[in-house]
Design a protein around this motif. Sequence first.
Motif, short mmCIF file in Angstrom:
data_model
loop_
_atom_site.label_atom_id
_atom_site.label_comp_id
_atom_site.label_asym_id
_atom_site.label_seq_id
_atom_site.Cartn_x
_atom_site.Cartn_y
_atom_site.Cartn_z
N TRP A 59 23.03 71.08 57.76
CA TRP A 59 21.65 70.80 58.14
C TRP A 59 20.87 72.06 58.47
O TRP A 59 19.66 71.99 58.75
N TRP A 60 21.53 73.25 58.45
CA TRP A 60 20.87 74.44 58.98
C TRP A 60 19.69 74.89 58.12
O TRP A 60 18.65 75.29 58.65
N ARG A 61 19.79 74.85 56.80
CA ARG A 61 18.68 75.31 55.95
C ARG A 61 17.42 74.50 56.22
O ARG A 61 16.32 75.05 56.29
N GLU A 62 17.58 73.19 56.39
CA GLU A 62 16.40 72.38 56.68
C GLU A 62 15.87 72.68 58.07
O GLU A 62 14.66 72.68 58.30
N ARG A 63 16.78 72.96 59.00
CA ARG A 63 16.36 73.28 60.37
C ARG A 63 15.54 74.58 60.39
O ARG A 63 14.47 74.63 61.00
N ILE A 64 16.02 75.63 59.75
CA ILE A 64 15.31 76.90 59.80
C ILE A 64 14.00 76.82 59.02
O ILE A 64 12.99 77.39 59.42
N SER A 65 13.99 76.08 57.92
CA SER A 65 12.77 75.93 57.15
C SER A 65 11.72 75.14 57.93
O SER A 65 10.56 75.55 58.03
N GLY A 66 12.13 74.01 58.51
CA GLY A 66 11.20 73.21 59.30
C GLY A 66 10.76 73.90 60.57
O GLY A 66 9.59 73.82 60.97
N GLY A 67 11.69 74.64 61.21
CA GLY A 67 11.35 75.32 62.45
C GLY A 67 10.36 76.45 62.25
O GLY A 67 9.36 76.55 62.96
N LEU A 68 10.63 77.32 61.27
CA LEU A 68 9.72 78.44 61.05
C LEU A 68 8.41 77.99 60.41
O LEU A 68 7.34 78.52 60.72
N GLY A 69 8.48 76.98 59.53
CA GLY A 69 7.24 76.47 58.95
C GLY A 69 6.33 75.85 60.00
O GLY A 69 5.11 76.10 60.02
N SER A 70 6.90 75.05 60.89
CA SER A 70 6.07 74.42 61.93
C SER A 70 5.58 75.46 62.93
O SER A 70 4.44 75.38 63.41
N TYR A 71 6.42 76.44 63.26
CA TYR A 71 5.96 77.51 64.15
C TYR A 71 4.79 78.26 63.54
O TYR A 71 3.82 78.58 64.23
N TRP A 72 4.86 78.54 62.25
CA TRP A 72 3.76 79.25 61.59
C TRP A 72 2.47 78.45 61.70
O TRP A 72 1.41 79.00 61.99
N VAL A 73 2.54 77.13 61.50
CA VAL A 73 1.35 76.29 61.54
C VAL A 73 0.82 76.13 62.96
O VAL A 73 -0.36 76.36 63.23
#
Length: 559
Positions: free
Chosen positions: A236-250
Amino acid sequence: MTAQLLIGPVLRRVTGDRATIWVETSEPAHVRVEAQGGAAGAAATFCAYGHHYALVVVSGLAPGSTHAYRVTLDDHEVWPAAGSPYPPSVIRTRAADDSAQPVSLLFGSCRQGTPQATGRHLPPDALDAYARRLMADPDHRPDLLVLLGDQVYADETSHKVRRFLRRNRPAGNEAPADQVVTFEEYTKLYLESWRDPEVRWLFSTVPSVMIFDDHELIDDWNTSASWRADMSKEPWWRERISGGLGSYWVYQHLGNLSPDELAADPLYQKVSAAEDATDLLREFGLQADDPGSPENTDRPYQWSFALDLGRTRLVVLDNRCNRVLTPGARAMLPAAEWDWFINQAHGEYDHLVVGSSLPWLMPPAIHHLEAWNERAAESRRPRWAAFAEKVRRAFDLEHWAAFGKSFTALGELFRRLGEGGVGAPGHRVGAGGAYAAPASISVLSGDVHHSYVARADFGHAMATPVMQLTCSPIHNEVPLPLRPLMRFSWLPPVARVARGLARSAGVAKPLIRWKRLSGPYFGNAIGTLTLTGRTASALIEGTTRDGRLHEVAASTYRP
């Protein structure tokens, strides 16, 4: 359907005669902000993962004035909310020549959501308390709110969020049952935290900048190379890092950028122009976490940022995402970003303020323990190295002391700044390469769930005071059994024992010493740094049981 305002307005940067305001809406919409005096701005929402956002640049604000404003979605007024009991939200600008104008920075870190959201019996929220006081005394509005990490907790979720995860995750999902992973799940964290009524009003009327720490992603994020290797094996880590950094950016990073920086940011231009930016943000999140990707070969995406207010320069550093974790070459920032930081330390200013989610100066015993641990984890004896790595993760030994080269380099930078003279990286005062020393250097930090003030000692007289101002948590707590350990870690005898351990591993003695001036304080707190002329004043205020603020530490320093 008529678009509704889900989160916001969040007032972010106020730069000259312009301001940026961030919103999340329920549907696609045309967002317009109108301020008293004729200033206005508008933007269409952009879409990602089925959510809708806009960052509106308001132009034409008169200098040195206060402007109440309203927000409309498709010409339907949504802010101020009908029947709101709170004062009007305003945009306050600084004078056209603000060189003599004081600067006030509000700061802190580590904020769990509201008591209703967390289900925990935490002490009163310091941001709620500050908002209520500001409502009663709006003339003492700070210039900027600096949030130093753990604005949301992806790995410590509320009962409400966990119910959402149980109901919406497909059967057989391998992700941790009580942690958020996807972008959609991250949006629930921001929704429950940023819609706290007092905090929502505060965000709408005090400009804010933000930087992440580990809990925006996961505890111990990027603590070591072996940690990264272990996490990469999780399905699940790739989805976690993608969702985490994407949402942080927004939600957080976009608002750190000035209007000119937004116009120059390639990702923002692509996202705001896309019909659906989901794929853009998904790929961005993966690339931003991968130092070996082609996009990161020369320079990773830079989360650090800087801004000037009057004669004060604020530089906020990424202490997490872009760490160099190679054993023997560990660094808090990669070379390109460190060079950028050095460049920001040059310029015309009186006060340098460095935002670092992790304290530079820790309690001395903890500092020496982290320095020992870094060296031990790189031992050639596999069992000893593995033991040291377990200790590192168990006790969160990941601050500047655990990146010894960076700790020393930061101290050396501050020494050169504080001494001034030819070749020093301060602001030029005359011909021949001479530079003046800053009036003060202040490091603002959080993370450690207690607050304190410490002063660095470089071993000789130096005009510039160098201070560590740590304020944490805004709304969380330290377990009672850990508090005596944190107090003892400041005691010289305990520090000497820990220093002996570090020396046994071959760690050189730090070139600087530091002395605690106030603290440690373990309650919820908020800090204020006020810079007036050549004087700096730091104040840390804790919350009482009935939700008011009271002074727990104060320090004034000048050349």
